[in-house]
Design a protein around this motif. Sequence first.
Motif, mmCIF file in Angstrom:
data_model
loop_
_atom_site.group_PDB
_atom_site.id
_atom_site.type_symbol
_atom_site.label_atom_id
_atom_site.label_comp_id
_atom_site.label_asym_id
_atom_site.label_seq_id
_atom_site.Cartn_x
_atom_site.Cartn_y
_atom_site.Cartn_z
ATOM 1 N N ARG A 1 -23.969 -2.382 57.651
ATOM 2 C CA ARG A 1 -25.213 -2.777 58.284
ATOM 3 C C ARG A 1 -26.320 -2.833 57.242
ATOM 4 N N PRO B 1 -27.826 1.254 54.900
ATOM 5 C CA PRO B 1 -26.712 2.159 55.213
ATOM 6 C C PRO B 1 -25.538 1.931 54.271
ATOM 7 N N ARG C 1 -28.367 7.791 60.655
ATOM 8 C CA ARG C 1 -27.416 6.671 60.609
ATOM 9 C C ARG C 1 -26.302 6.929 59.600
#
Length: 237
Positions: free
Chosen positions: A13, A47, A82
């Motif tokens: 991502r 990420p 995350r």
Amino acid sequence: MSPSGAPVRSTARGASKWTAAPDPARLTPYEALKKAILSGEFKPGQPLVENALAEWCQTSRTPVREALRRLEQDGLVDSSDRGLVVRKLTPEEILDVYDVRIVLEGTAARVAAERRTDHDLRLLRLLLQKLNDVSESDRDSMVEVNEQFHRAIWKASHNAALLDLLERLHLHLARYPGATLSLGAPGRWAATHREHKRLVDAIDKRDGDTAHRVALAHFSNARDIRLELFADGLPEG
């Protein structure tokens, strides 16, 4: 690139749609990921997903997991809700790093004046001449020789712990775009060269107090310019 020569798609991502994969024969996963972070290919806050990175590095998840652990220890990667992400860039970090760097650079200059060898001094004089010969239009060479010069001072201190700490701080600053020598202030390069010469002269004379004072002023100026570069969002170079 994949073994077939096609680009590997990154599924992480926040990653760009296509990313050129590193050559696994040339770079370890740790080296490849660190290079991608320092070059800005992996953006702050992006990420870092093990599966996607293992595919990108053309390896299994285990060496990628170990690489991410080392990068977290280096301060290049942070934990978030995350998972692991590339550490974000902030002006507060610049201030924090320079608060420490100014002290350590001053100490390195003082100790170099006390411990330098004749060989150290010859190298510093050689690099000082190289700095004098570099064209202001060749910013890459300016940055490269400037780094060589300051590392030569670190090494002239003959203090391994000090050298290690300064290398770690340099790693943090390498993530920030631009170089403090490349700000277009009239006379900046000439002023920097005069500071370098005063520093070498003090080390030559074994004048630790003057070397310390010059280094503190030099890196205080660098801090202020680094903050200005960050605020202006200048491109890499």
